[in-house]
Design an enzyme around this catalytic site. Sequence first.
Site, PDB file in Angstrom:
ATOM      1  CG  ASP A 137      -1.798  -1.077   1.182  1.00  0.00           C
ATOM      2  OD1 ASP A 137      -2.403  -1.312  -0.021  1.00  0.00           O
ATOM      3  OD2 ASP A 137      -2.209  -1.517   2.286  1.00  0.00           O
ATOM      4  CG  ASP A 155      -6.638  -1.586  -1.930  1.00  0.00           C
ATOM      5  OD1 ASP A 155      -6.904  -2.766  -2.079  1.00  0.00           O
ATOM      6  OD2 ASP A 155      -5.928  -1.099  -1.081  1.00  0.00           O
TER       7      ASP A 155
END
Length: 175
Positions: A137, A155
């Site tokens: 991330d 995402d």
Amino acid sequence: MTSSSQGPATDTPSAGSEPMRSPLRWLWLSLVIVVLDLATKWLASSSLVYGQANEVLPIFNLTLLHNTGAAFSFLAGHDGWQRWLFAGIAVVAAIGLSIWLARLKRHETFTALGIALVLGGALGNLYDRVVHGYVVDFLSFHWGNAFFPAFNVADVAISLGAVALILESFRGRSE
């Protein structure tokens, strides 16, 4: 010869129930999402220092993080069994989404878009989970000292795809 004044047979499928032509062509969008996701994760991993915030805007940072859990780091603090649990869930979801995509009707293009986005995002994160044991991330938004969970391109695709599917479900009810 006698001519029939009857219209077409009533047991033929209407245009709305005809299968979509080549629904699996939407897999190209999924592939684009996977490639874009993995490329941006590689770029973030090779150019950012783990955990160090790099301010882009007053409310947005690029911060390299590794998420061993699921959304919002759910189950991240466990011994590693969750890696395979979430990988298995992703595989089952990818198979289910592919079957759903293959069975779509001609008019369900917005549904196909949503499925393709979710599928591409799921496969991008699945790759990370299987290869690295965590999901990379790096997109981090905050408001003052309140930080939202970091995320990645996969995402974003999953979220946009889910929104498309939810909107399509409401649209289907109103018709």
